[in-house]
Every structure is written in structure tokens, then in C-alpha cells.
Design an enzyme around this catalytic site. Structure first.
Site, PDB file in Angstrom:
ATOM      1  N   ALA A  80      26.302  23.014  26.913  1.00  0.00           N
ATOM      2  CA  ALA A  80      26.993  22.040  26.123  1.00  0.00           C
ATOM      3  C   ALA A  80      26.914  22.437  24.624  1.00  0.00           C
ATOM      4  CB  ALA A  80      26.486  20.844  26.268  1.00  0.00           C
ATOM      5  N   THR A  81      25.867  23.031  24.384  1.00  0.00           N
ATOM      6  CA  THR A  81      25.825  23.551  22.810  1.00  0.00           C
ATOM      7  C   THR A  81      27.049  24.292  22.316  1.00  0.00           C
ATOM      8  OG1 THR A  81      23.491  23.311  22.758  1.00  0.00           O
ATOM      9  CG2 THR A  81      24.377  24.592  21.124  1.00  0.00           C
ATOM     10  N   GLN A 188      24.937  14.593  29.189  1.00  0.00           N
ATOM     11  CA  GLN A 188      23.996  13.616  29.980  1.00  0.00           C
ATOM     12  C   GLN A 188      24.842  12.958  31.103  1.00  0.00           C
ATOM     13  OE1 GLN A 188      20.657  13.592  29.989  1.00  0.00           O
ATOM     14  NE2 GLN A 188      20.265  14.901  28.146  1.00  0.00           N
ATOM     15  N   HIS A 210      22.769  22.124  33.789  1.00  0.00           N
ATOM     16  CA  HIS A 210      21.306  21.983  33.728  1.00  0.00           C
ATOM     17  C   HIS A 210      20.635  20.619  33.510  1.00  0.00           C
ATOM     18  CE1 HIS A 210      19.244  22.103  29.761  1.00  0.00           C
ATOM     19  NE2 HIS A 210      20.381  22.372  29.300  1.00  0.00           N
ATOM     20  N   THR A 246      32.212  38.125  29.816  1.00  0.00           N
ATOM     21  CA  THR A 246      31.956  38.232  31.096  1.00  0.00           C
ATOM     22  C   THR A 246      31.645  36.940  31.816  1.00  0.00           C
ATOM     23  OG1 THR A 246      31.804  40.724  31.099  1.00  0.00           O
ATOM     24  CG2 THR A 246      31.208  39.392  33.339  1.00  0.00           C
ATOM     25  N   CYS A 332      14.680  18.756  21.730  1.00  0.00           N
ATOM     26  CA  CYS A 332      15.043  19.741  20.686  1.00  0.00           C
ATOM     27  C   CYS A 332      14.280  19.547  19.646  1.00  0.00           C
ATOM     28  CB  CYS A 332      16.587  19.782  20.514  1.00  0.00           C
ATOM     29  SG  CYS A 332      17.529  19.740  22.212  1.00  0.00           S
TER      30      CYS A 332
HETATM   31  C1  PLP Z   1      21.124  19.092  26.748  1.00  0.00           C
HETATM   32  C2  PLP Z   1      22.364  18.431  25.847  1.00  0.00           C
HETATM   33  C3  PLP Z   1      23.059  19.311  25.068  1.00  0.00           C
HETATM   34  C4  PLP Z   1      22.860  20.737  25.185  1.00  0.00           C
HETATM   35  O1  PLP Z   1      23.283  21.392  26.193  1.00  0.00           O
HETATM   36  P1  PLP Z   1      22.761  22.815  26.624  1.00  0.00           P
HETATM   37  O2  PLP Z   1      23.739  23.234  27.997  1.00  0.00           O
HETATM   38  O3  PLP Z   1      21.426  22.714  26.784  1.00  0.00           O
HETATM   39  O4  PLP Z   1      23.188  23.815  25.342  1.00  0.00           O
HETATM   40  C5  PLP Z   1      24.233  18.657  24.189  1.00  0.00           C
HETATM   41  N1  PLP Z   1      24.449  17.264  24.059  1.00  0.00           N
HETATM   42  C6  PLP Z   1      23.637  16.616  24.901  1.00  0.00           C
HETATM   43  C7  PLP Z   1      23.565  15.135  25.016  1.00  0.00           C
HETATM   44  C8  PLP Z   1      22.395  17.161  25.685  1.00  0.00           C
HETATM   45  O5  PLP Z   1      21.679  16.041  26.332  1.00  0.00           O
END
Ligand code: PLP
Length: 407
Positions: A80-81, A188, A210, A246, A332
Site C-alpha cells: 500500500a505504501t 486496513q 499483509h 517482474t 511506523c
Molecule cells: C499498513 C498500511 C499501509 C502500508 O502498507 P504496506 O503494504 O505495508 O506498504 C498504508 N496505509 C495504511 C492505512 C496501512 O494500515
């Protein structure tokens, strides 16, 4: 509960907003793609490539269906980042001729906030909306923040600290009416609340595996067909050129498998977790000076975030290490001494924000675990307070909400 990861001899895991354990059914689905189906899905000349490509196609269809999108609107990323970076930077770059203003919220994840900081450094303007004491934005304030040069609104679906669910449908309708693109970080929310990009009028949506019992290192960005995006990673032109590199075939297979299980079991899981969470709150909220953070009902079923008056934050977290694996703020930012930006945005004092606990319940937690954590946490708080009488809360809002229902 047959697929539970083993945590024997270690603290009870209650940090599911940081990450969830991998479901063993998901691991089983991934293993062949680590071993004999190891092909690169871009290899068009042989069966190794074909079976990898077929697996990715299938996973893409699962993800698309989960949010009512089309398969070609899914861009696989590392999480998600990266999806947030691609959405915000990609739109900002592609729409420079339209405008240079974005709107987001003070309680967003750092992956959105720091990306906005980066865009500000590049000369764009960003409005950071405040939230009310319940953690929700005010739609009138959002409307007032929109300018003729606003290109994008980014508001998260579910908050990673306090679990509150922002009113996506209303935000989406407003953005659509005003001709502004709408991005939501749904890391989330995926697999925990229904997400429909049509009903919500969402143009871009960030996802990750994850947080929903899938593997770390894979996510996706939903991009509505008409939305322009400047790629941020250049190379071999994978993902129709939107994101080169990839594809992580085993992780993508695991992402889809995890999502399928989460959606199939969504109502039961929410009922189960909501019940456990309410029980934990009934126990902890029975103490004076223990306050609930975030809206009492409009929240994820597995989230409980409390602030504890009359105790030192660092001592509380230290004592909790023996009770359960919980978080004091966003994972984080847990290395920083700064109190959580989310809790301070709610109006919590720095001391109270520091003395906060985030319980992230997951489907592998048992009722016995929650009972144990509830009683031990009570004992920790009483002990730190020296059983002294606690003064009343800092302001009128900091009252207990009473019994919560499933969000
Ligand atoms: C965990 C999280 C992210 C980051 O996701 P990653 O897949 O670990 O990069 C971004 N936004 C929210 C709201 C999250 O809970």
C-alpha cells in the site's frame, strides 16, 4: 480456528493493524509458485511463463471482483505504501496542467502524509483536513477545502490506529460532483468492510495483502480507466507500463487467496471480532480514566484504542510487553518519541496520547486470550496507578462511550 499460527510461549498477538499472521491456507496456495511453478509471467514462449501468467490473471480477477472493478484496472505493487505513492505522485504529475492542489486528512497513514510532503517540496499545495474528536472528517469542511485547481482528494477508508471508517460514499459523491479525483487508502479496510468502487465513486484505491492474512510485500492500486497516471517505476513495461518490474507471482497468488477467504468469512469474522472487542472494552472501560479513541460504532470490528489517564506512557508500554503484543501508536512511528499524530488530531493531550494502547484483534485470537489480556491489562493499569484515585478526564468529551456494537 484450525489454521492458527503458533505463538506458544510468546506474548498473545494483538497487533493486527501492523500486520496479520499469514493464514496457513494462503501459504499452501503460494508454495507451488515458489517451487515448481517458478516461471516469470512475462515469459510468453513456454509453459513456465504460461502457468505463472494464468495464476496472475486469476488473482487479478479475484482482486477486481472484490472491489467491483475490472481486471485491467488493477496494478500490482509491492504494497500500500507504493500504491499510495503511485496514486498521489502519479496523479500530481499527470494533471499538472489541471491544477496543483490536493486535499487529504491529518490522520492519514505516513505513506500518504510523507508523499504529500514530497509533493509540497515539488511546489504543489496540500490541505490537511482536521478531524472531529471521533476521528471523522466534516464533509462541509471538505467541500470548503476544494478549489478550482484541486486535482485529488485522498481520504483513507479505515484508520490504522483508531479503526474509524470515513464516510467514503459521501466523499466520493462530492468529489464526483466537483470533478475532482478521489483516492482512498484502503489498506486496513480490504476484506473487513465491503468496498465497491462504483458505489463509493472511488477513482484510485490502495490495497495490501499483509493486513488481511496474506503475505508481506505485495499490494495493488486500483485505477479507474479514465484516470491518467504518470508511472513512478520505469523498466520493462509490466502492468501495461503503469508499474515495471517482474511480478511477484507467489505473493500475488497469496494476496488473492487471502482475500477470497476474508470475503467468504467476512460477516462471521466481524461478528466474532466485534464481540471480543466489546468484551475487552467492557473490561477496560470499567476503570475510571480509561477513554475510548475514535468513533464508538463507525469503526473496524477488530480495533480497540484506549487512552489511560494517570499513568506514564512509556511505563505502560513497557509493562504491557509481558501481557500482549500491542502497539502504543502507529507501528511506523513507534520508534519516534512523538505522540501519535492521529491521537493528537483527536484532541488528546500529548501525555494522554502517549499513554494509549492499540489492540488489533485478528481472527486467530481466542476468547480466552482476550479475557486474559483484559484482566492482565487491568492489573497493569492499577499497579502503575498505585491504586490511587484518578482525577476526572481532561475534557468533557473524554467520557466512556459505553457498549460498542460491531462497526
Ligand atoms: C499498513 C498500511 C499501509 C502500508 O502498507 P504496506 O503494504 O505495508 O506498504 C498504508 N496505509 C495504511 C492505512 C496501512 O494500515
Amino acid at each position: 480456528m484450525n489454521y492458527s499460527p503458533t505463538t506458544k510461549g510468546r506474548p498473545i498477538y494483538l497487533d493486527c493493524h501492523a500486520t496479520t499472521p499469514l493464514d496457513e491456507r494462503v501459504l499452501a496456495a503460494m508454495i507451488p509458485y515458489f517451487t515448481y511453478r517458478f516461471g516469470n509471467c512475462a515469459s510468453g514462449g513456454h509453459v513456465y511463463g504460461w502457468e505463472a501468467a494464468a495464476a496472475v490473471d486469476r488473482a487479478r480477477a479475484v482482486l477486481a471482483a472484490a472491489i467491483n472493478a475490472a481486471p485491467e484496472e488493477i496494478i500490482f505493487t509491492s504494497g500500500a505504501t507504493e500504491a499510495n505513492n503511485l496514486a498521489l505522485k502519479g496523479v500530481a504529475e499527470a494533471y499538472l496542467d489541471h491544477g496543483r492542489h490536493l486535499v487529504t486528512v491529518q490522520t492519514e497513514h505516513q505513506a500518504v502524509l510523507q508523499t504529500c510532503r514530497c509533493l509540497e517540496a515539488a511546489g504543489l499545495a496540500v490541505t490537511y483536513l482536521p478531524v472531529g474528536p471521533d476521528g471523522l472528517i466534516d464533509l462541509t469542511e471538505l467541500e470548503q477545502a476544494l478549489r478550482p485547481d484541486t486535482i485529488l482528494v485522498s481520504v483513507m477508508a479505515a484508520n490504522n490506529e483508531i479503526g474509524v471508517l470515513q464516510p467514503l460514499a459521501q466523499i466520493g459523491a462530492l468529489c464526483r460532483e466537483r470533478g475532482v479525483l478521489f483516492h482512498t487508502d484502503a489498506a486496513q479496510a480490504l476484506g473487513k468492510v465491503p468496498l465497491d468502487v462504483e458505489n463509493l465513486s472511488v477513482d484510485l484505491m490502495s490495497l495490501t495483502a499483509h493486513k488481511v492474512y496474506g503475505p508481506k510485500g505485495v499490494g495493488a492500486l486500483y485505477r479507474r480507466r479514465r484516470v491518467r497516471l504518470a508511472p513512478q517505476i520505469h523498466g520493462g513495461g509490466q502492468e501495461d507500463g503503469w508499474r515495471s518490474g517482474t511480478l511477484a507471482v507467489p505473493l500475488i497468488v497469496g494476496f488473492a487467496e487471502a482475500l477470497e477467504w476474508a470475503l467468504e468469512e467476512l460477516p462471521q469474522t466481524n461478528q466474532y471480532l466485534g464481540g471480543l472487542r466489546d468484551k475487552l472494552w467492557q473490561t477496560l472501560g470499567s476503570l475510571p480514566g480509561v477513554y475510548l479513541n475514535g468513533h464508538p460504532h463507525q469503526r473496524l470490528a477488530g480495533n480497540l484504542n484506549i487512552s489511560v489517564a494517570g499513568v506514564d506512557g512509556a511505563s505502560l508500554l513497557l509493562a504491557m510487553q509481558k501481557v500482549a503484543a500491542v502497539s502504543g501508536g502507529s507501528a511506523c512511528s513507534s520508534k519516534q518519541i512523538k505522540p501519535s499524530h492521529v491521537l493528537t488530531a483527536l484532541g488528546r493531550s500529548p501525555a494522554l496520547a502517549a499513554a494509549s494502547l492499540r489492540f488489533g484483534l485478528g481472527r486467530f485470537n481466542t476468547e480466552a486470550q482476550i479475557d486474559e489480556v483484559g484482566q492482565k491489562t487491568l492489573a497493569v493499569i492499577r499497579n502503575l496507578r498505585g491504586e490511587s484515585v484518578i482525577s476526572s478526564g481532561e475534557n468533557a468529551y473524554e467520557n466512556n462511550y459505553g457498549t460498542m456494537v460491531v462497526g
